[in-house]
Design a protein around this motif. Structure first.
Motif, PDB file in Angstrom:
ATOM      1  N   PHE A   1      45.751  43.798  29.527  1.00 20.88           N
ATOM      2  CA  PHE A   1      46.738  44.733  30.043  1.00 20.88           C
ATOM      3  C   PHE A   1      48.014  43.989  30.425  1.00 20.88           C
ATOM      4  CE2 PHE A   1      42.608  46.545  30.774  1.00 20.88           C
ATOM      5  CZ  PHE A   1      42.764  47.904  30.535  1.00 20.88           C
ATOM      6  N   ASN A   2      49.149  44.609  30.103  1.00 18.20           N
ATOM      7  CA  ASN A   2      50.432  44.117  30.585  1.00 18.20           C
ATOM      8  C   ASN A   2      50.736  44.758  31.935  1.00 18.20           C
ATOM      9  OD1 ASN A   2      51.301  44.359  27.199  1.00 18.20           O
ATOM     10  ND2 ASN A   2      51.129  42.408  28.279  1.00 18.20           N
ATOM     11  N   GLU A   3      51.891  44.432  32.502  1.00 20.38           N
ATOM     12  CA  GLU A   3      52.229  44.932  33.827  1.00 20.38           C
ATOM     13  C   GLU A   3      52.275  46.459  33.854  1.00 20.38           C
ATOM     14  OE1 GLU A   3      55.936  43.914  31.531  1.00 20.38           O
ATOM     15  OE2 GLU A   3      54.109  42.856  32.044  1.00 20.38           O
ATOM     16  N   GLY A   4      51.906  47.025  34.987  1.00 18.16           N
ATOM     17  CA  GLY A   4      51.929  48.475  35.162  1.00 18.16           C
ATOM     18  C   GLY A   4      50.993  48.896  36.276  1.00 18.16           C
ATOM     19  N   ALA A   5      51.344  49.985  36.941  1.00 17.23           N
ATOM     20  CA  ALA A   5      50.515  50.528  38.016  1.00 17.23           C
ATOM     21  C   ALA A   5      49.534  51.558  37.471  1.00 17.23           C
ATOM     22  CB  ALA A   5      51.400  51.167  39.087  1.00 17.23           C
ATOM     23  N   ASN A   6      48.467  51.795  38.234  1.00 24.33           N
ATOM     24  CA  ASN A   6      47.476  52.840  37.917  1.00 24.33           C
ATOM     25  C   ASN A   6      46.877  52.669  36.522  1.00 24.33           C
ATOM     26  OD1 ASN A   6      48.001  54.222  40.430  1.00 24.33           O
ATOM     27  ND2 ASN A   6      49.867  55.028  39.498  1.00 24.33           N
ATOM     28  N   GLN A   7      46.545  51.446  36.164  1.00 29.03           N
ATOM     29  CA  GLN A   7      45.912  51.194  34.876  1.00 29.03           C
ATOM     30  C   GLN A   7      44.397  51.329  35.019  1.00 29.03           C
ATOM     31  OE1 GLN A   7      47.909  48.743  32.046  1.00 29.03           O
ATOM     32  NE2 GLN A   7      48.879  47.553  33.672  1.00 29.03           N
ATOM     33  N   THR A   8      43.720  51.592  33.889  1.00 31.10           N
ATOM     34  CA  THR A   8      42.280  51.848  33.953  1.00 31.10           C
ATOM     35  C   THR A   8      41.546  51.196  32.785  1.00 31.10           C
ATOM     36  OG1 THR A   8      42.472  53.938  32.710  1.00 31.10           O
ATOM     37  CG2 THR A   8      42.608  54.076  35.120  1.00 31.10           C
ATOM     38  N   LEU A   9      40.317  50.808  33.065  1.00 32.36           N
ATOM     39  CA  LEU A   9      39.360  50.373  32.051  1.00 32.36           C
ATOM     40  C   LEU A   9      38.091  51.181  32.284  1.00 32.36           C
ATOM     41  CD1 LEU A   9      38.498  48.413  29.759  1.00 32.36           C
ATOM     42  CD2 LEU A   9      37.680  46.862  31.569  1.00 32.36           C
ATOM     43  N   SER A  10      37.600  51.863  31.248  1.00 35.98           N
ATOM     44  CA  SER A  10      36.475  52.783  31.410  1.00 35.98           C
ATOM     45  C   SER A  10      35.337  52.451  30.460  1.00 35.98           C
ATOM     46  CB  SER A  10      36.929  54.234  31.168  1.00 35.98           C
ATOM     47  OG  SER A  10      37.927  54.628  32.087  1.00 35.98           O
ATOM     48  N   VAL A  11      34.144  52.826  30.865  1.00 34.71           N
ATOM     49  CA  VAL A  11      32.960  52.720  30.016  1.00 34.71           C
ATOM     50  C   VAL A  11      32.078  53.928  30.308  1.00 34.71           C
ATOM     51  CG1 VAL A  11      31.807  51.249  31.713  1.00 34.71           C
ATOM     52  CG2 VAL A  11      31.001  51.283  29.359  1.00 34.71           C
ATOM     53  N   GLN A  12      31.491  54.495  29.263  1.00 36.33           N
ATOM     54  CA  GLN A  12      30.713  55.726  29.399  1.00 36.33           C
ATOM     55  C   GLN A  12      29.215  55.459  29.272  1.00 36.33           C
ATOM     56  OE1 GLN A  12      32.523  58.238  26.338  1.00 36.33           O
ATOM     57  NE2 GLN A  12      33.770  59.237  27.908  1.00 36.33           N
ATOM     58  N   ASN A  13      28.457  56.365  29.896  1.00 41.00           N
ATOM     59  CA  ASN A  13      26.995  56.396  29.772  1.00 41.00           C
ATOM     60  C   ASN A  13      26.335  55.070  30.129  1.00 41.00           C
ATOM     61  OD1 ASN A  13      26.949  59.119  28.783  1.00 41.00           O
ATOM     62  ND2 ASN A  13      27.621  58.353  26.795  1.00 41.00           N
ATOM     63  N   VAL A  14      26.708  54.533  31.284  1.00 40.52           N
ATOM     64  CA  VAL A  14      26.048  53.331  31.784  1.00 40.52           C
ATOM     65  C   VAL A  14      24.752  53.756  32.471  1.00 40.52           C
ATOM     66  CG1 VAL A  14      26.267  51.296  33.236  1.00 40.52           C
ATOM     67  CG2 VAL A  14      28.287  52.247  32.106  1.00 40.52           C
TER      68      VAL A  14
END
Length: 218
Positions: free
Chosen positions: A131-144
């Motif tokens: 990720f480059n600079e920025g607010a409110n960024q997200t990394l998600s994963v499903q069905n853990v």
């Protein structure tokens, strides 16, 4: 008819959140850190695991941010990490964070990952990205899967990244109801009568003078 139950099936499924928590995600807890003056501190922030060096945390106008290039290394591999909890149900996971350009006017790049830790201590990668600079960024994963012990990791991948406001949220995965689930639901049927002349609805006594105009509605 709003005041009467009919044969519509109402299915309610409750969900509960898993016990996940990022400790000191805003880095404001400076317990155990050494003040260097000018708003700078040395040491690893409370709740986190990383490289113990100087100039790691900065009080930036009242907002505490970390100098990721000082807390994590890629050679040897030693990212900034935290174990954030054990999932008590199958869940979708979202990691939230801010990447800031406090220390570098040029583009900064930060590596981010979510790991699942097995009972034997083995580490499995669930999701990662840069990720480059920025607010409110997200990394998600499903069905853990339930029972997964989660760990988050950050490292500097270019420039001098500042990290802040790390949070993790989860939403339980609710399976679609099967046919057996649906046919097993109790069904409540309401009966009333409609006066087709006045359009009045009767659930009790009947006006005998208009008996021929009444229609039974289920």
């Amino acid at each position: 008819f709003p005041s009467h139950d009919n044969s519509t099936i109402a299915l309610t499924i409750q969900s509960h959140a898993s016990n996940l928590l990022v400790v000191n995600g805003d880095f404001s807890d400076i317990t155990g850190l050494q003040s260097l003056g000018g708003g700078w501190y040395s040491g690893v922030p409370a709740g986190w695991n990383g490289v113990d060096t100087s100039y790691t945390v900065l009080n930036y106008g009242g907002d505490f941010v970390i100098n990721l290039s000082r807390l994590a290394s890629t050679n040897p591999w030693n990212p900034l990490t935290q174990n954030v909890g054990l999932l008590d149900s199958d869940s979708d996971i979202t990691l939230k964070f801010d990447i800031l350009k406090v220390f570098d006017p040029n583009t900064v790049t930060t590596g981010v990952a979510i790991y699942g830790i097995g009972s034997s201590g083995n580490q499995g990668l669930l999701a990662n990205s840069s990720f480059n600079e920025g607010a409110n960024q997200t990394l998600s994963v499903q069905n853990v899967l339930a029972g997964t012990d989660l760990q988050i990791a950050f490292w500097n991948a270019g420039g001098l990244s500042a990290l802040d406001n790390v949070q993790i949220v989860s939403a339980s995965v609710i399976p679609e109801p099967t046919t057996l689930d649906l046919i097993s639901l109790p069904i409540k049927i309401g009966v009333c009568m409609v006066d087709t002349i006045s359009n009045n609805i009767y659930s009790g006594g009947i006006n005998s003078r208009k008996f021929n105009a009444l229609t039974i509605v289920y």
